[in-house]
Design a protein around this motif. Structure first.
Motif, mmCIF file in Angstrom:
data_model
loop_
_atom_site.group_PDB
_atom_site.id
_atom_site.type_symbol
_atom_site.label_atom_id
_atom_site.label_comp_id
_atom_site.label_asym_id
_atom_site.label_seq_id
_atom_site.Cartn_x
_atom_site.Cartn_y
_atom_site.Cartn_z
ATOM 1 N N ASN A 127 0.823 -1.207 0.000
ATOM 2 C CA ASN A 127 0.000 0.000 0.000
ATOM 3 C C ASN A 127 0.863 1.267 0.000
ATOM 4 O O ASN A 127 0.376 2.384 0.089
ATOM 5 C CB ASN A 127 -0.905 -0.010 1.242
ATOM 6 N N GLU A 132 -2.128 7.883 7.908
ATOM 7 C CA GLU A 132 -2.003 6.667 7.112
ATOM 8 C C GLU A 132 -3.357 6.241 6.563
ATOM 9 O O GLU A 132 -3.476 5.879 5.392
ATOM 10 C CB GLU A 132 -1.398 5.553 7.956
ATOM 11 N N ALA A 133 -4.379 6.305 7.431
ATOM 12 C CA ALA A 133 -5.707 5.908 6.970
ATOM 13 C C ALA A 133 -6.171 6.839 5.847
ATOM 14 O O ALA A 133 -6.758 6.398 4.862
ATOM 15 C CB ALA A 133 -6.700 5.946 8.130
ATOM 16 N N ALA A 134 -5.857 8.137 5.985
ATOM 17 C CA ALA A 134 -6.223 9.084 4.932
ATOM 18 C C ALA A 134 -5.497 8.733 3.635
ATOM 19 O O ALA A 134 -6.076 8.767 2.553
ATOM 20 C CB ALA A 134 -5.885 10.513 5.366
ATOM 21 N N SER A 135 -4.218 8.354 3.763
ATOM 22 C CA SER A 135 -3.464 7.946 2.567
ATOM 23 C C SER A 135 -4.089 6.728 1.918
ATOM 24 O O SER A 135 -4.228 6.668 0.699
ATOM 25 C CB SER A 135 -2.017 7.605 2.944
ATOM 26 N N THR A 136 -4.476 5.749 2.731
ATOM 27 C CA THR A 136 -4.974 4.512 2.136
ATOM 28 C C THR A 136 -6.328 4.715 1.453
ATOM 29 O O THR A 136 -6.664 3.946 0.565
ATOM 30 C CB THR A 136 -5.118 3.372 3.168
ATOM 31 N N VAL A 137 -7.086 5.715 1.849
ATOM 32 C CA VAL A 137 -8.308 5.964 1.078
ATOM 33 C C VAL A 137 -8.008 6.866 -0.112
ATOM 34 O O VAL A 137 -8.923 7.245 -0.849
ATOM 35 C CB VAL A 137 -9.480 6.539 1.913
ATOM 36 N N GLY A 138 -6.744 7.221 -0.297
ATOM 37 C CA GLY A 138 -6.328 7.890 -1.529
ATOM 38 C C GLY A 138 -6.090 9.379 -1.416
ATOM 39 O O GLY A 138 -5.876 10.057 -2.412
ATOM 40 N N MET A 139 -6.103 9.904 -0.202
ATOM 41 C CA MET A 139 -5.956 11.351 -0.061
ATOM 42 C C MET A 139 -4.501 11.788 -0.162
ATOM 43 O O MET A 139 -3.603 11.093 0.286
ATOM 44 C CB MET A 139 -6.498 11.806 1.298
ATOM 45 N N LEU A 153 -13.640 1.304 -1.508
ATOM 46 C CA LEU A 153 -12.746 1.842 -2.541
ATOM 47 C C LEU A 153 -12.705 0.938 -3.773
ATOM 48 O O LEU A 153 -12.068 1.265 -4.765
ATOM 49 C CB LEU A 153 -11.333 2.004 -1.969
ATOM 50 N N GLY A 208 -1.605 7.219 12.663
ATOM 51 C CA GLY A 208 -2.485 6.312 11.939
ATOM 52 C C GLY A 208 -3.573 7.028 11.159
ATOM 53 O O GLY A 208 -4.085 6.518 10.170
ATOM 54 N N GLN A 209 -3.932 8.233 11.610
ATOM 55 C CA GLN A 209 -4.951 9.002 10.887
ATOM 56 C C GLN A 209 -4.426 9.479 9.534
ATOM 57 O O GLN A 209 -5.137 9.444 8.532
ATOM 58 C CB GLN A 209 -5.410 10.193 11.737
ATOM 59 N N GLN A 258 -5.407 17.283 1.229
ATOM 60 C CA GLN A 258 -6.736 16.755 1.511
ATOM 61 C C GLN A 258 -6.748 16.076 2.889
ATOM 62 O O GLN A 258 -7.698 16.220 3.646
ATOM 63 C CB GLN A 258 -7.137 15.779 0.404
ATOM 64 N N PHE A 293 -6.269 -1.769 9.163
ATOM 65 C CA PHE A 293 -5.190 -1.646 10.151
ATOM 66 C C PHE A 293 -5.472 -2.444 11.415
ATOM 67 O O PHE A 293 -6.631 -2.690 11.762
ATOM 68 C CB PHE A 293 -5.017 -0.181 10.560
ATOM 69 N N ARG A 348 -9.331 17.487 5.605
ATOM 70 C CA ARG A 348 -10.519 16.707 5.952
ATOM 71 C C ARG A 348 -10.339 15.818 7.175
ATOM 72 O O ARG A 348 -11.304 15.485 7.850
ATOM 73 C CB ARG A 348 -10.947 15.860 4.757
ATOM 74 N N ILE A 349 -9.110 15.409 7.429
ATOM 75 C CA ILE A 349 -8.901 14.442 8.512
ATOM 76 C C ILE A 349 -8.158 15.045 9.693
ATOM 77 O O ILE A 349 -8.584 14.909 10.840
ATOM 78 C CB ILE A 349 -8.118 13.208 7.966
ATOM 79 N N HIS A 395 -13.911 11.731 13.857
ATOM 80 C CA HIS A 395 -14.830 12.867 13.772
ATOM 81 C C HIS A 395 -15.895 12.647 12.718
ATOM 82 O O HIS A 395 -16.665 13.546 12.417
ATOM 83 C CB HIS A 395 -14.056 14.144 13.468
ATOM 84 N N ASN A 406 -7.908 2.699 12.936
ATOM 85 C CA ASN A 406 -7.682 4.044 12.393
ATOM 86 C C ASN A 406 -8.909 4.637 11.707
ATOM 87 O O ASN A 406 -8.787 5.314 10.691
ATOM 88 C CB ASN A 406 -6.518 4.054 11.400
ATOM 89 N N GLN A 448 -9.655 17.226 13.649
ATOM 90 C CA GLN A 448 -9.312 16.603 14.931
ATOM 91 C C GLN A 448 -8.390 17.497 15.740
ATOM 92 O O GLN A 448 -8.493 17.586 16.966
ATOM 93 C CB GLN A 448 -8.648 15.244 14.690
#
Lengths: 266, 502
Positions: free
Chosen positions: A62, B402-409, A176, B399-400, B413, A106, B417-418, A114, A110, B422
């Motif tokens: 990834n 990373e999670a944003a990266s994995t959804v493609g951001m 996705l 991890g936030q 962005q 994960f 957005r993330i 919000h 993660n 927070q």
């Protein structure tokens, strides 16, 4: 790495192909030339002691970790990390293209705290893939139904149990529409009684024909669900093959010792 | 990292170019409407009856104001007034922030050498003002004697005035104040033994404040002093002004203006006794408060609050840019941000305001008072808020991202957005503190000649001496706005806490 047993080239339609992955964190050389083939519609499980590099491999697929060299191809997107520029638009584009091929779940879920459950699931489809909101919401509802959480759509992550949170994480990755699903120890952070609900979702996905790569310590589950098991130690693939062979009848001594420690800790 | 650079640049461009651009636009607009040359007049606004704000209309008025207006009419100028303390007034002239001083500038050799002084338009004499009942100080000789006895008197003066020179020469120690009414207050408090000033100013003060706790003890020497308009040396407008004054003298206008304020013509030597009793009558504290409440509220609404909001918005942009630069991983960017934060936090806001307003023109960067105020306050807020923002961003788990990266951001962005939503939860309480401090810091803006709430209170106080009630009203205004800001903070926190387990 010629000492590795033959790479199975007869897996038919390859979905993932990694060659010669090298990765160091400073002086710590964690991947020593990893090759990985995953056929479409199959489940591969990476096992091994902590520090063996299995999570690093999954994160490399990834591109959460960037291999120092080697190539990764998922479906029709291939990146050669030896020649990939350090930074710049071209590198970002290539990484984004490869990353878009996989969905990641994960260990620590993660989820975006919000955002509500359904907002978590539609975030990628709407904000990144620019799909119409209505369509994304419909698909998200179907996915939440599939992981058994259709009644939690408007709750915030903190209102859910660990197992429910992890299932939302799975739905978020599925939304996705990736070519391969990656699970990084998805049950390690869960209370034992919550492990089953997550594993059963993964099992269903495998049965549905999702291509899956999973890092886990649940050896019995791996044995049951995996088409292919890879045992890693100190950054190399020590043994690979069908689960019945690698778990049921391991040839390598290191594999045997590891399984003995895990399955019979006393 | 490239993004961080871009944001930094954008923030600074926004800060410097946008207000400057809008200032230019305003000037052009004025020029189209009126092509008379603009002459900027420096004056105190707190020196009645020469330069003060009318209690009823709140308009700048006074003898000197009427004189310069009459001069401008003859000379064909368009006037803009800049109000500043007397001690800042020659600095402003040097820095070309004003073109002429109309504030009872007394002619003396030092000023004659350095500035372009016009013809005399006031003849006056100095008086010694003491607390009522003081004995033994009636003349400059008395002051001198105290000094010789090694027990020098203290005189409350604006340090750059000629009256301060008179007191100094007589052997008094100077206690620095910002204007006449503050000097009078110090004498009443007993923190100064006396003040020396123009007899007209002293008489007017006694008359309009109705105070009877100070009195005129005697003359400060027998020399008549002459007051003039002060220009920069070699300014051609000095000649225009002298010509206009001669005409005004000839046609009786000057005498008329003087009669209006003093019942006698102070524009010629050896005039009769000044009588200011027909001018403004003493008002009760209630009347003072009533007269000043609306002008002060107006300044709160059109200066204090807008400057706070604009500066906070820009400051937040600078803070985010500096915070991102610090965590960018680029040593150069991080070092720049660190240096910026260190400088801002390591120096007083007042000094920063002086540098921006009076210092930068020396290297060719001249910003309007408002732009200077907003620039200095924004940079100040940015320096403090940068660390708050940085801590808040770092409080969002890795991890936030990373999670944003994995959804493609991508980077931006993910931040928008993330991460920021927070981080906001963590940042709101300390940022509210910063905003509340900022509101109150605007009370310093008199030094860059912006008239906000506190300065308006000073104007009213100069006219009445009613410090308690006027600064009390100002305090209540500030406090009410702060209560409102706290309420907003509370609502924001509730909103941002909705996704957190309690």
């Amino acid at each position: 790495m010629t000492d590795i047993p033959q790479i199975t080239n007869d897996m038919g339609d390859l979905r993932v192909r990694a060659r010669g992955l090298q990765k160091s964190f400073g002086d710590n050389h964690v991947l020593h030339g990893i090759d990985l083939d995953v056929a479409a519609g199959t489940t591969s499980v990476l096992i091994g002691p902590s520090g063996s590099g299995k999570t690093t491999i999954l994160r490399s697929l990834n591109v959460l970790e960037r291999p120092d060299s080697g190539t990764i191809r998922i479906d029709d997107v291939e990146v050669d990390f030896a020649t990939l520029p350090d930074k710049g638009g071209s590198a970002r584009q290539q990484i984004a293209a490869l990353r878009a091929q996989s969905g990641m779940v994960f260990q620590a879920h993660n989820l975006f705290p919000h955002k509500t459950v359904i907002q978590n699931v539609i975030e990628g489809p709407v904000q990144v893939q620019k799909r119409p909101l209505e369509q994304a919401v419909d698909e998200a509802k179907a996915l939440l139904d599939q992981v058994g959480l259709s009644d939690k759509a408007d709750q915030y992550p903190f209102q859910l149990s660990g197992g429910q949170q992890q299932r939302v994480g799975i739905a978020r990755a599925l939304a996705l529409k990736p070519r391969v699903m990656l699970f990084d120890e998805p049950t390690s952070a869960l209370d034992p009684e919550l492990v089953g609900e997550v594993l059963s979702v993964i099992k269903e996905l495998a049965a549905e024909g999702w291509t899956t790569v999973l890092v886990t310590h649940e050896i019995r589950f791996a044995e049951h669900v995996a088409d292919q098991v890879l045992f890693l130690d100190e950054g190399v693939v020590v043994e690979r093959g069908p689960s019945a062979q690698v778990i049921g009848d391991p040839r390598e001594e290191r594999t045997q010792q590891f399984l003995k420690r895990i399955l019979d800790p006393a | 990292m490239r993004h961080a650079v871009r944001l930094l640049v954008l923030a600074f461009v926004g800060l410097i170019v946008l207000p400057a651009g809008s200032a230019t636009a305003t000037t052009t607009h004025l020029a189209q409407a009126d092509d008379r040359p603009v002459v900027r007049v420096g004056t105190e606004g707190v020196y009645p009856p020469f330069s003060f704000h009318d209690a009823k209309t709140n308009k700048l008025t006074g003898f000197d104001i009427d004189v310069i207006k009459a001069v401008a009419k003859k000379a064909g100028w368009k006037l803009t007034f800049v109000e500043t303390t007397f001690d800042g007034i020659f600095t402003a002239l040097d820095a070309k922030r004003i073109d002429v001083i109309a504030n009872q500038v007394t002619r003396n050799p030092e000023r004659e050498a350095k500035y372009g002084l016009g013809t005399t338009y006031t003849y006056s004499r100095g008086v010694i003002v003491v607390k009522k009942g003081t004995t033994g100080i009636k003349t400059l000789a008395d002051i001198k004697k105290r000094s010789d006895d090694d027990d020098p008197v203290t005189a409350a003066e604006s340090v750059t005035t000629s009256w301060a020179d008179v007191a100094r020469k007589a052997g008094a120690k100077i206690k620095a104040v910002d204007g006449f009414s503050e000097a009078a207050a110090l004498v009443v408090r007993g923190d100064a033994d006396l003040l020396i000033n123009d007899n007209i100013a002293a008489l007017d003060y006694l008359n309009t404040t109705g105070k009877d706790d100070i009195e005129i003890a005697g003359d400060a020497g027998d020399e008549v002093s002459e007051q003039v308009l002060a220009f920069r040396k070699d300014d051609p407008r000095l000649e225009e002004s002298n010509k206009a004054l001669a005409e005004l003298k000839a046609d009786g206008t000057l005498a008329k203006i003087s009669e209006k304020y003093f019942k006698t013509d102070v524009t010629v030597e050896n005039s009769g006794d000044v009588d200011v009793s027909g001018g403004r009558a003493a008002r009760s504290d209630t009347e003072v408060a009533k007269d000043a409440a609306w002008p002060m509220l107006k300044k709160l609404l059109i200066a204090t609050i807008p400057i706070t909001i604009i500066s906070f918005a820009f400051g937040l942009m600078v803070a985010v840019a500096a915070a991102l630069a610090r965590i960018s991983g680029s040593r150069v960017l991080s070092a720049i941000a660190k240096a910026y934060i260190s400088i801002i936090r390591g120096t007083p806001l007042l000094v920063q305001l002086f540098i921006v307003f009076y210092g930068l023109p020396e290297i060719g960067i001249k910003l309007s008072p408002w732009t200077s105020a907003i620039l200095a306050l924004s940079l100040n807020v940015g320096g403090y808020a940068a660390e708050v923002v940085r801590a808040a961003i770092l409080s969002v788990p890795r991890g936030q991202f990373e999670a944003a990266s994995t959804v493609g951001m991508g980077y931006w962005q993910s931040l928008r957005r993330i991460v920021f939503p927070q981080a906001a939860r963590i940042a709101v309480p300390p940022l509210s503190n910063t905003a509340i401090s900022l509101l109150k810091d605007t009370s310093l803006l008199a030094v860059v000649t912006v008239t906000e709430l506190t300065q308006e209170a000073r104007f009213a106080a100069a006219n009445s001496g009613a410090y308690l009630v006027l600064y009390g009203v100002a305090a209540v205004y500030y406090w009410v706005v702060c209560v409102g800001m706290s309420a907003v903070q509370g609502r924001l926190e509730t909103r941002l806490n909705r996704f957190v387990a309690r």
